[in-house]
Design a protein around this motif. Structure first.
Motif, PDB file in Angstrom:
ATOM      1  N   ARG A  23      -1.284  95.842 108.838  1.00 39.50           N
ATOM      2  CA  ARG A  23      -0.897  96.336 110.167  1.00 39.50           C
ATOM      3  C   ARG A  23      -1.983  97.273 110.666  1.00 39.50           C
ATOM      4  NH1 ARG A  23       1.743 101.042 111.532  1.00 39.50           N
ATOM      5  NH2 ARG A  23       2.176 101.444 109.334  1.00 39.50           N
ATOM      6  N   PHE A  24      -2.537  96.960 111.842  1.00 44.33           N
ATOM      7  CA  PHE A  24      -3.573  97.807 112.402  1.00 44.33           C
ATOM      8  C   PHE A  24      -2.984  99.155 112.802  1.00 44.33           C
ATOM      9  CE2 PHE A  24      -5.460  93.667 112.977  1.00 44.33           C
ATOM     10  CZ  PHE A  24      -6.791  93.901 112.682  1.00 44.33           C
ATOM     11  N   VAL A  25      -3.594 100.223 112.365  1.00 40.49           N
ATOM     12  CA  VAL A  25      -3.149 101.562 112.704  1.00 40.49           C
ATOM     13  C   VAL A  25      -3.841 102.066 113.960  1.00 40.49           C
ATOM     14  CG1 VAL A  25      -3.053 103.951 111.927  1.00 40.49           C
ATOM     15  CG2 VAL A  25      -2.596 102.111 110.322  1.00 40.49           C
ATOM     16  N   ARG A  26      -5.132 101.907 114.004  1.00 41.63           N
ATOM     17  CA  ARG A  26      -5.898 102.462 115.114  1.00 41.63           C
ATOM     18  C   ARG A  26      -6.911 101.478 115.690  1.00 41.63           C
ATOM     19  NH1 ARG A  26      -6.983 107.524 116.757  1.00 41.63           N
ATOM     20  NH2 ARG A  26      -5.753 108.354 115.063  1.00 41.63           N
ATOM     21  N   GLY A  27      -7.236 100.456 114.947  1.00 38.82           N
ATOM     22  CA  GLY A  27      -8.314  99.569 115.352  1.00 38.82           C
ATOM     23  C   GLY A  27      -9.637 100.054 114.798  1.00 38.82           C
ATOM     24  N   ASP A  28      -9.589 101.098 113.967  1.00 37.26           N
ATOM     25  CA  ASP A  28     -10.800 101.616 113.328  1.00 37.26           C
ATOM     26  C   ASP A  28     -10.610 101.442 111.826  1.00 37.26           C
ATOM     27  OD1 ASP A  28     -13.172 102.851 112.838  1.00 37.26           O
ATOM     28  OD2 ASP A  28     -12.484 104.864 113.296  1.00 37.26           O
ATOM     29  N   PRO A  31      -9.984  96.545 105.260  1.00 41.15           N
ATOM     30  CA  PRO A  31     -10.659  95.454 105.957  1.00 41.15           C
ATOM     31  C   PRO A  31     -11.824  95.866 106.844  1.00 41.15           C
ATOM     32  CG  PRO A  31      -8.273  95.214 106.083  1.00 41.15           C
ATOM     33  CD  PRO A  31      -8.544  96.580 105.546  1.00 41.15           C
ATOM     34  N   ASN A  32     -11.826  97.113 107.347  1.00 40.81           N
ATOM     35  CA  ASN A  32     -12.901  97.540 108.253  1.00 40.81           C
ATOM     36  C   ASN A  32     -13.928  98.448 107.595  1.00 40.81           C
ATOM     37  OD1 ASN A  32     -11.904  96.131 110.416  1.00 40.81           O
ATOM     38  ND2 ASN A  32     -10.885  97.874 111.369  1.00 40.81           N
ATOM     39  N   LEU A  33     -13.824  98.666 106.303  1.00 42.55           N
ATOM     40  CA  LEU A  33     -14.738  99.589 105.621  1.00 42.55           C
ATOM     41  C   LEU A  33     -16.055  98.901 105.288  1.00 42.55           C
ATOM     42  CD1 LEU A  33     -15.088 102.421 104.352  1.00 42.55           C
ATOM     43  CD2 LEU A  33     -14.290 101.417 102.197  1.00 42.55           C
ATOM     44  N   PRO A  34     -17.178  99.422 105.818  1.00 45.05           N
ATOM     45  CA  PRO A  34     -18.480  98.821 105.496  1.00 45.05           C
ATOM     46  C   PRO A  34     -18.908  99.169 104.080  1.00 45.05           C
ATOM     47  CG  PRO A  34     -18.793 100.760 106.863  1.00 45.05           C
ATOM     48  CD  PRO A  34     -17.312 100.530 106.779  1.00 45.05           C
ATOM     49  N   LEU A  35     -19.870  98.436 103.574  1.00 42.24           N
ATOM     50  CA  LEU A  35     -20.359  98.683 102.225  1.00 42.24           C
ATOM     51  C   LEU A  35     -20.955 100.074 102.099  1.00 42.24           C
ATOM     52  CD1 LEU A  35     -20.795  97.497  99.429  1.00 42.24           C
ATOM     53  CD2 LEU A  35     -22.947  96.522 100.230  1.00 42.24           C
ATOM     54  N   SER A  36     -21.501 100.598 103.178  1.00 41.85           N
ATOM     55  CA  SER A  36     -22.033 101.959 103.178  1.00 41.85           C
ATOM     56  C   SER A  36     -21.463 102.717 104.362  1.00 41.85           C
ATOM     57  CB  SER A  36     -23.564 101.956 103.256  1.00 41.85           C
ATOM     58  OG  SER A  36     -24.060 103.269 103.448  1.00 41.85           O
ATOM     59  N   PHE A  40     -14.885 114.251 103.044  1.00 39.39           N
ATOM     60  CA  PHE A  40     -13.986 113.511 103.916  1.00 39.39           C
ATOM     61  C   PHE A  40     -12.799 114.387 104.308  1.00 39.39           C
ATOM     62  CE2 PHE A  40     -15.841 110.150 101.198  1.00 39.39           C
ATOM     63  CZ  PHE A  40     -16.354 109.317 102.173  1.00 39.39           C
ATOM     64  N   GLU A  41     -12.266 114.131 105.474  1.00 38.72           N
ATOM     65  CA  GLU A  41     -10.989 114.690 105.877  1.00 38.72           C
ATOM     66  C   GLU A  41     -10.325 113.726 106.841  1.00 38.72           C
ATOM     67  OE1 GLU A  41     -11.281 118.401 107.945  1.00 38.72           O
ATOM     68  OE2 GLU A  41     -12.790 117.698 109.352  1.00 38.72           O
ATOM     69  N   SER A  42      -9.051 113.941 107.092  1.00 40.17           N
ATOM     70  CA  SER A  42      -8.299 113.044 107.958  1.00 40.17           C
ATOM     71  C   SER A  42      -8.761 113.156 109.401  1.00 40.17           C
ATOM     72  CB  SER A  42      -6.804 113.345 107.869  1.00 40.17           C
ATOM     73  OG  SER A  42      -6.326 113.126 106.568  1.00 40.17           O
ATOM     74  N   TYR A  43      -8.711 112.035 110.103  1.00 41.07           N
ATOM     75  CA  TYR A  43      -9.044 112.023 111.525  1.00 41.07           C
ATOM     76  C   TYR A  43      -7.982 112.776 112.320  1.00 41.07           C
ATOM     77  CZ  TYR A  43     -10.302 110.156 116.114  1.00 41.07           C
ATOM     78  OH  TYR A  43     -10.672 110.030 117.421  1.00 41.07           O
ATOM     79  N   GLU A  44      -6.710 112.547 111.968  1.00 40.53           N
ATOM     80  CA  GLU A  44      -5.606 113.192 112.686  1.00 40.53           C
ATOM     81  C   GLU A  44      -5.538 114.677 112.336  1.00 40.53           C
ATOM     82  OE1 GLU A  44      -3.709 112.001 114.927  1.00 40.53           O
ATOM     83  OE2 GLU A  44      -4.031 109.846 114.811  1.00 40.53           O
ATOM     84  N   SER A  45      -5.528 115.534 113.344  1.00 43.07           N
ATOM     85  CA  SER A  45      -5.479 116.977 113.103  1.00 43.07           C
ATOM     86  C   SER A  45      -4.155 117.403 112.473  1.00 43.07           C
ATOM     87  CB  SER A  45      -5.699 117.743 114.407  1.00 43.07           C
ATOM     88  OG  SER A  45      -4.717 117.401 115.369  1.00 43.07           O
ATOM     89  N   ALA A  46      -3.077 116.638 112.702  1.00 45.04           N
ATOM     90  CA  ALA A  46      -1.792 116.976 112.093  1.00 45.04           C
ATOM     91  C   ALA A  46      -1.826 116.788 110.588  1.00 45.04           C
ATOM     92  CB  ALA A  46      -0.678 116.124 112.694  1.00 45.04           C
ATOM     93  N   MET A  59     -11.922 110.050 108.750  1.00 45.37           N
ATOM     94  CA  MET A  59     -11.485 108.661 108.683  1.00 45.37           C
ATOM     95  C   MET A  59      -9.974 108.610 108.551  1.00 45.37           C
ATOM     96  SD  MET A  59     -14.343 107.391 105.900  1.00 45.37           S
ATOM     97  CE  MET A  59     -13.951 105.655 106.030  1.00 45.37           C
ATOM     98  N   ASP A  60      -9.397 107.511 109.013  1.00 42.75           N
ATOM     99  CA  ASP A  60      -7.970 107.282 108.876  1.00 42.75           C
ATOM    100  C   ASP A  60      -7.630 106.766 107.486  1.00 42.75           C
ATOM    101  OD1 ASP A  60      -7.012 107.935 111.479  1.00 42.75           O
ATOM    102  OD2 ASP A  60      -7.857 106.083 112.240  1.00 42.75           O
ATOM    103  N   SER A  61      -6.404 106.998 107.062  1.00 45.11           N
ATOM    104  CA  SER A  61      -5.752 106.317 105.952  1.00 45.11           C
ATOM    105  C   SER A  61      -6.384 106.585 104.587  1.00 45.11           C
ATOM    106  CB  SER A  61      -5.707 104.802 106.216  1.00 45.11           C
ATOM    107  OG  SER A  61      -6.978 104.221 105.996  1.00 45.11           O
ATOM    108  N   GLN A  62      -5.938 105.799 103.596  1.00 48.05           N
ATOM    109  CA  GLN A  62      -6.427 105.947 102.229  1.00 48.05           C
ATOM    110  C   GLN A  62      -7.813 105.333 102.024  1.00 48.05           C
ATOM    111  OE1 GLN A  62      -3.461 105.742  98.875  1.00 48.05           O
ATOM    112  NE2 GLN A  62      -2.091 105.022 100.484  1.00 48.05           N
ATOM    113  N   VAL A  63      -8.414 104.851 103.090  1.00 47.59           N
ATOM    114  CA  VAL A  63      -9.804 104.405 103.024  1.00 47.59           C
ATOM    115  C   VAL A  63     -10.669 105.508 102.418  1.00 47.59           C
ATOM    116  CG1 VAL A  63     -11.830 103.932 104.468  1.00 47.59           C
ATOM    117  CG2 VAL A  63      -9.708 102.689 104.868  1.00 47.59           C
ATOM    118  N   LYS A  64     -10.325 106.762 102.698  1.00 44.06           N
ATOM    119  CA  LYS A  64     -11.122 107.887 102.179  1.00 44.06           C
ATOM    120  C   LYS A  64     -11.163 107.891 100.656  1.00 44.06           C
ATOM    121  CE  LYS A  64      -8.558 110.715 104.633  1.00 44.06           C
ATOM    122  NZ  LYS A  64      -7.894 109.750 105.555  1.00 44.06           N
ATOM    123  N   TYR A  65     -10.042 107.582 100.038  1.00 44.69           N
ATOM    124  CA  TYR A  65     -10.011 107.510  98.574  1.00 44.69           C
ATOM    125  C   TYR A  65     -10.959 106.413  98.070  1.00 44.69           C
ATOM    126  CZ  TYR A  65      -5.847 110.512  98.043  1.00 44.69           C
ATOM    127  OH  TYR A  65      -4.954 111.566  98.029  1.00 44.69           O
ATOM    128  N   GLY A  66     -10.917 105.270  98.720  1.00 44.40           N
ATOM    129  CA  GLY A  66     -11.797 104.174  98.310  1.00 44.40           C
ATOM    130  C   GLY A  66     -13.260 104.532  98.464  1.00 44.40           C
TER     131      GLY A  66
END
Length: 219
Positions: free
Chosen positions: A15-20, A42-47, A95-101, A124-131
Motif C-alpha cells: 500500500r502506497f503511503v506517500r508515493g515516496d 520498493p522505492n529504495l535505491p541501492l544507494s 536517519f529520522e522520520s519525515y513526519e514531525s509527529a 525518510m518514511d517508514s521502516q525503510v530507515k532500518y533497511g
C-alpha cells in the motif's frame, strides 16, 4: 517458504503511503521475541547517499533470521549486509522520520550537535530507515515522537531484527531492548535509538545530555 515468492507477494500487495519511500514489513514473534523479519522497500535505491548514480537499482528486500544475519535481495540475487563501521561521530550520518509527529526534529538536531555529526539528517518514511541503516547507508537512527504518540510493535519489529542481525543495536533512550511481548504498543523510555556498537555509548551520552537540556526551565 521461498523469498522470491515473498518478494512478489509484498510488491503487489503493498500500500502506497506517500508515493515516496515506504516499506511493507512482516515479523514473526515467538513468546515476545522477534525471530524473523522481512522488509520490502520498493522505492529504495541501492544507494541512498547517491540516488542518481548510473545503474542505481531501485527496489530492495531485506530479510533477517535470529542468529543467521541480515540479507538484502535485488533482482540479481542476495548478499549479506552489515551496519556501518563508523566510529567517529563527525563521519556519521543519521536517519529520522519525515513526519514531525513521529520524530522531534529539534531534539534530533540537538543530539547530533552534541555528537559532532556534520551531515544533514536523512528524512525518510517508514521502516525503510532500518533497511538502509542495516546496509551502512547511515550510522544512526533517531526516533523521538511527540508527547501522546504511542509506538506500535508492527512499526519496529521487522526493522529491529534486520538491524540487529546486521550487527547493529536497537534500544529505547534508556538503553533497554524493545519489548514486543506486551501487546500492540511498545513500552518505551522517551524514544528509540539505533546505531552500531562502537557509536552507541557516545550516542547514549548525547541523548541523555540533550534530554536533560530540553527539560530545563526556559528563561
Amino acid at each position: 517458504w521461498h523469498f522470491d515468492e515473498l518478494a512478489w507477494l509484498l510488491k503487489f500487495e503493498s500500500r502506497f503511503v506517500r508515493g515516496d519511500q515506504y516499506a511493507v514489513a512482516l515479523a514473526l514473534l515467538d513468546r515476545g521475541n522477534v525471530v524473523l523479519g522481512v522488509l520490502a522497500c520498493p522505492n529504495l535505491p541501492l544507494s541512498v547517499a547517491h540516488p542518481h548514480f548510473p545503474n542505481n537499482e531501485v527496489g530492495c528486500l531485506f530479510f533477517a533470521e535470529v542468529g543467521r544475519g541480515t540479507y538484502m535481495q535485488l533482482l540479481d540475487g542476495s548478499s549479506t549486509v552489515k551496519v556501518s563501521a563508523v566510529e567517529n561521530p563527525e563521519e556519521a550520518s543519521f536517519f529520522e522520520s519525515y513526519e514531525s509527529a513521529h520524530s522531534m526534529h529539534d531534539l534530533s538536531s540537538l543530539i547530533a550537535q552534541k555528537l559532532g555529526v556534520k551531515a544533514a539528517p536523512i528524512r525518510m518514511d517508514s521502516q525503510v530507515k532500518y533497511g538502509a541503516l542495516s546496509r551502512g547507508d547511515g550510522a544512526i537512527y533517531l526516533r523521538f515522537p511527540r508527547n501522546g504518540y504511542r509506538e506500535k510493535i508492527w512499526d519496529h519489529a521487522a526493522g529491529s531484527i534486520v538491524v540487529t542481525e546486521a550487527g547493529g543495536v536497537v534500544t529505547d533512550a534508556a538503553g533497554k531492548q524493545l519489548d514486543f511481548s506486551k501487546g500492540k504498543y511498545l513500552d518505551l523510555d522517551t524514544g528509540i535509538i539505533v546505531s552500531n556498537q562502537k557509536l552507541m555509548p557516545l550516542l547514549f551520552d548525547a541523548v541523555r545530555a540533550s534530554l536533560a537540556q530540553k527539560s530545563e526551565p526556559q528563561p
